[in-house]
Each structure stands twice: as C-alpha cells, then as structure tokens.
Design an enzyme around this catalytic site. Structure first.
Site, PDB file in Angstrom:
ATOM      1  N   TYR A 187     -95.386  31.188 -62.870  1.00 47.46           N
ATOM      2  CA  TYR A 187     -95.049  31.513 -64.328  1.00 47.46           C
ATOM      3  C   TYR A 187     -96.059  32.595 -64.668  1.00 47.46           C
ATOM      4  O   TYR A 187     -95.639  33.558 -65.501  1.00 47.46           O
ATOM      5  CB  TYR A 187     -95.306  30.466 -65.428  1.00 47.46           C
ATOM      6  CG  TYR A 187     -93.604  30.007 -65.663  1.00 47.46           C
ATOM      7  CD1 TYR A 187     -92.869  29.297 -64.644  1.00 47.46           C
ATOM      8  CD2 TYR A 187     -93.255  29.728 -66.694  1.00 47.46           C
ATOM      9  CE1 TYR A 187     -91.804  28.714 -64.713  1.00 47.46           C
ATOM     10  CE2 TYR A 187     -91.986  29.082 -67.138  1.00 47.46           C
ATOM     11  CZ  TYR A 187     -91.265  28.485 -66.101  1.00 47.46           C
ATOM     12  OH  TYR A 187     -89.984  27.990 -66.448  1.00 47.46           O
ATOM     13  N   LYS A 195     -93.915  21.173 -52.694  1.00 49.00           N
ATOM     14  CA  LYS A 195     -93.208  21.783 -51.428  1.00 49.00           C
ATOM     15  C   LYS A 195     -94.249  22.180 -50.711  1.00 49.00           C
ATOM     16  O   LYS A 195     -94.413  23.178 -50.004  1.00 49.00           O
ATOM     17  CB  LYS A 195     -92.096  23.004 -51.887  1.00 49.00           C
ATOM     18  CG  LYS A 195     -91.297  23.312 -50.930  1.00 49.00           C
ATOM     19  CD  LYS A 195     -90.143  22.478 -50.681  1.00 49.00           C
ATOM     20  CE  LYS A 195     -89.327  23.000 -49.694  1.00 49.00           C
ATOM     21  NZ  LYS A 195     -88.206  21.858 -49.287  1.00 49.00           N
ATOM     22  N   ASP A 247     -87.324  19.270 -53.258  1.00 48.15           N
ATOM     23  CA  ASP A 247     -85.830  18.776 -53.213  1.00 48.15           C
ATOM     24  C   ASP A 247     -85.431  17.258 -52.905  1.00 48.15           C
ATOM     25  O   ASP A 247     -84.268  17.106 -53.655  1.00 48.15           O
ATOM     26  CB  ASP A 247     -85.178  19.780 -51.856  1.00 48.15           C
ATOM     27  CG  ASP A 247     -86.304  19.439 -50.626  1.00 48.15           C
ATOM     28  OD1 ASP A 247     -87.274  18.705 -50.836  1.00 48.15           O
ATOM     29  OD2 ASP A 247     -85.872  19.857 -49.337  1.00 48.15           O
ATOM     30  N   ASP A 301     -90.368  22.663 -64.816  1.00 41.73           N
ATOM     31  CA  ASP A 301     -89.254  23.136 -65.642  1.00 41.73           C
ATOM     32  C   ASP A 301     -87.896  22.611 -65.327  1.00 41.73           C
ATOM     33  O   ASP A 301     -86.967  22.308 -66.024  1.00 41.73           O
ATOM     34  CB  ASP A 301     -89.427  24.774 -65.571  1.00 41.73           C
ATOM     35  CG  ASP A 301     -88.083  25.321 -66.375  1.00 41.73           C
ATOM     36  OD1 ASP A 301     -88.164  25.003 -67.573  1.00 41.73           O
ATOM     37  OD2 ASP A 301     -87.534  26.196 -65.954  1.00 41.73           O
ATOM     38  N   ASP A 338     -85.160  19.231 -67.064  1.00 36.11           N
ATOM     39  CA  ASP A 338     -83.939  19.495 -67.676  1.00 36.11           C
ATOM     40  C   ASP A 338     -82.977  18.610 -66.715  1.00 36.11           C
ATOM     41  O   ASP A 338     -82.009  17.796 -67.264  1.00 36.11           O
ATOM     42  CB  ASP A 338     -83.313  20.932 -67.409  1.00 36.11           C
ATOM     43  CG  ASP A 338     -83.622  21.927 -68.401  1.00 36.11           C
ATOM     44  OD1 ASP A 338     -84.594  21.685 -69.010  1.00 36.11           O
ATOM     45  OD2 ASP A 338     -82.883  22.906 -68.728  1.00 36.11           O
TER      46      ASP A 338
HETATM   47  C1  IPM Z   1     -88.967  25.138 -71.206  1.00 36.25           C
HETATM   48  C2  IPM Z   1     -88.220  26.742 -71.222  1.00 36.25           C
HETATM   49  C3  IPM Z   1     -89.314  27.675 -71.272  1.00 36.25           C
HETATM   50  C4  IPM Z   1     -89.861  27.691 -69.743  1.00 36.25           C
HETATM   51  C5  IPM Z   1     -88.625  29.174 -71.547  1.00 36.25           C
HETATM   52  C6  IPM Z   1     -88.089  29.117 -72.768  1.00 36.25           C
HETATM   53  C7  IPM Z   1     -89.684  30.020 -71.000  1.00 36.25           C
HETATM   54  O1  IPM Z   1     -87.466  26.368 -70.271  1.00 36.25           O
HETATM   55  O2  IPM Z   1     -89.977  24.985 -72.026  1.00 36.25           O
HETATM   56  O3  IPM Z   1     -88.596  24.401 -70.293  1.00 36.25           O
HETATM   57  O4  IPM Z   1     -89.356  27.849 -68.759  1.00 36.25           O
HETATM   58  O5  IPM Z   1     -90.891  27.006 -69.669  1.00 36.25           O
HETATM   59 MG    MG Z   2     -87.153  24.792 -69.277  1.00 40.74          MG
END
Ligand code: IPM
Ligand code: MG
Length: 356
Positions: free
Chosen positions: A141, A192, A224, A248, A252
């Site tokens: 990042y 990884k 993975d 990240d 999710d």
């Molecule tokens: C998160 C989001 C952020 C990230 C974005 C909005 C920059 O997806 O906090 O997970 O990628 O960290």
């Molecule tokens: Mg995110």
C-alpha cells in the site's frame, strides 16, 4: 478527565451510520458513564468537495489532537475519475500513515442470532470468533517506488513495491501475540513466503518473536490456502496476523462468514492507546441517503473505542450486549433481511440506545 473524540463522517452512508453511533455515545454520556468533547471534520470525498483535498491539514491537525477518531466511510463513484493521488481513499490512508496506526484489528464474530444469514452452513460458522490483525501502514500500500511509467519498449506499465522492514514486522507480530495471549493462544501468520521475499522475512521475524511467547501456538499459512481454509473450516482460526493487502482481502472474506459485512467494526491502533475506529465496510454509494444502511458495525466500533482507547471495557461490553439484545428482538437491517421486515438505520440506532 474528558476524552477528545474526532468524528469523521466521510462519504456515502458514512454520515448516516455515524449519526447512530453518536446517539450511543450521547446516551453513555447522559448516563454519567463517560465524559468527552466531540469535534467533527471533513475527510474523503466530502473534504475534496469543500477543500479540494481528501485530507485537509485542519482535519489532520484535529486527528493528531484527538484521543480517538470515529470514521464512517470514504469514497464513491463521484470521485473515481480523480487522480489516484487525490482520491477519497487517500484521506483514510493518509490518516493511518500520519498517525502511525499500524495495527488494524478486525474481529469476525458470529452473533448466534445471525447464523442463518451466513453464506456458509450454520454448523460451519456456529461460535465463530476470529480476530484478524492486519498490518496497516506498510507493505504494498505504501511501498516506493510506485506509479505508472513507460518502459523501454514504449509500453506503459504499472508498478508497486511490496516492502517490509524487520521492525515493521516485529511490531505487528508483537501486537498480534499480545492479543493472542488474551484470547485462545493461537496465532496463524499468513504470508506468501513460497514466492515473495518480503514475506519470507515476515515468516522469519514472526518465528523470532514467537520465542518470547511460549504460551502461544504459532502456525503459518500461505495466503491462498488461508483463503480456502476460511471458507472450509473457519473455526480453526483464533488470531490471524498478516500483511496490509492480504489483511484487506481476508477481512472482507471473513466478514461474510458472519452474515453481513454490515456487522463488523475495526480498530486501527498506534503504539500507544490512540485509535481510529471504523466499520470495515465501505461507503455503499448505492444505498446512501436512503436511511437503510446497517449502523451496527459503527456502533460496535464505538465499543472497540471504549475498550482500546478509553479504557472502559465494562461500557464496551454494555454496548455489545445492547447490540445482541436488538438482534434478539428480531431487528434486522436490509443487508441481513430482505423486504418489508427490515428496519431502517435510525430505527436500529434508536433500538440500541433503548437496549443500553
Ligand atoms: C479497508 C478499505 C480501504 C483499504 C480502502 C478504502 C482504502 O478497503 O479499510 O479495508 O484498502 O484499506
Ligand atoms: Mg478493504
């Protein structure tokens, strides 16, 4: 002593969900449980519209001065045409970086009331309680060099750099081990290392730190495989520690196991007790302004703030119990239940306040 809180509603559903979290804060204040000064500032697209930049200096100043920050969400299609360097997301990334919020805690906790909402079978997720510790201020990042350039064959190429120093790995590893000590003493480090040198070093440093935590059972998993295991047998995990980008993605994925990404809070902590608290979901521009977003992830982020920055675990538990109680009452927002049975954002916030 009164705490200084900065509220950053941001974009999309951000203002709506933050308003409900504020009701909870106000209720706790009225109760005499806690004392704070509130300030509000602009970030993300909302700041671009007014100030031309996603993280105005005044917002950063206020964030530095605050003990804790509550953020809604940033981003939306309105700003997607902008250069990546000045998009709303940069406001959030800038805050993380400038404030040194390197440890991102993302719990994936299944409320038993929502087991049927999970995309996995109820028996696979029953009792699920995972904490993902995501490194937040390093890795791909932020690595330099980065950009889009024309190579010597005259073709454009995009490039980013995945880089981790030993000290960056060590501090996130220690944070994760400390948390594992307070939970089930199991830590899985996700990397990884079979392909990427940066994470080969990651694995080596995690193993080195592990020597200081003999009571924690450490395992390592390639990302993975971790993605597969999360949907195959998610309860094998207690604490997961991983890089910025892997965290990240996996957070999710883990969120969906719990029924809705609209339920999950997060804390981003510095080396002290300062933190930025936000739901892990985004700004959901498709439903913004309709009063239907789920405010519970933001309200649960307030609970994390009470626990990690404000040193009030009993109030944190009170908020979490109130959330559990409204779920017991059968209240569900549209992300969890379809159709007319769904309650709106404000009704859900009011119900939590009543349950407090
Ligand atoms: C998160 C989001 C952020 C990230 C974005 C909005 C920059 O997806 O906090 O997970 O990628 O960290
Ligand atoms: Mg995110």
């Amino acid at each position: 002593m009164s705490a200084r809180l900065l509220i950053l509603p941001g974009d999309g559903i951000g203002p709506e969900i933050v308003a409900e979290a504020r009701k909870v804060l106000d209720a706790l204040a009225a109760d005499g449980g806690i004392d704070f000064e509130l300030e509000t500032a602009l970030v993300g697209g909302a700041a671009i519209d007014v100030e031309g930049v996603p993280l105005p200096p005044s917002t950063l100043e206020a964030a530095r001065a605050a003990d804790a920050i509550l953020l809604g969400a940033v981003g939306g299609p309105r700003w997607e045409h902008l250069d990546i360097a000045i998009r709303p997301e940069k406001g959030l990334l800038g805050l993380r970086r400038e404030l040194g919020l390197f440890a991102n805690l993302r719990p994936a906790l299944l409320y038993p009331q929502l087991a049927a909402a999970s995309s996995l079978k109820a028996e696979v997720v029953a009792g699920l309680d995972i904490l993902i510790v995501r490194e937040l201020t390093g890795g791909i990042y932020f690595g330099q060099p980065r950009g889009i350039r024309t190579n010597d064959r005259g073709e454009r190429e995009g490039f980013n750099t995945l880089v981790y120093s030993e000290s960056e790995i060590e501090r996130i590893a220690r944070a994760a081990f400390d948390i594992a000590m307070k939970r089930d003493h199991r830590l899985c480090s996700v990397d990884k290392a079979n392909v990427l040198e940066a994470t080969e070093l990651w694995r080596e440093v995690v193993n080195r730190v592990a020597a200081d935590y003999p009571d924690v059972v450490v395992s390592h998993m390639y990302v993975d495989n971790a993605a597969m295991q999360l949907v195959r047998a998610p309860k094998q995990f207690d604490v997961i520690v991983t890089t910025n980008m892997f965290g990240d993605i996996l957070s999710d994925q883990a969120a969906m196991l719990t029924g809705s990404i609209g339920m999950l809070p997060s804390a981003s902590l510095d080396a002290g007790a300062k933190g930025l608290y936000e739901p892990i979901h985004g700004s959901a521009p498709d439903i913004a302004g309709q009063g239907v977003a789920n405010p519970l992830a933001t309200i649960l982020s307030v609970a994390m703030m009470l626990r990690y920055t404000l040193g009030r675990p009993e109030l944190a538990a009170r908020v979490e119990e109130a959330v559990s109680r409204v779920l017991d009452q059968g209240l569900r927002t549209a992300d969890i239940t379809a159709g007319a049975a769904a309650v709106g954002t404000a009704a859900m916030g009011d119900a939590v306040v009543a349950a407090l």
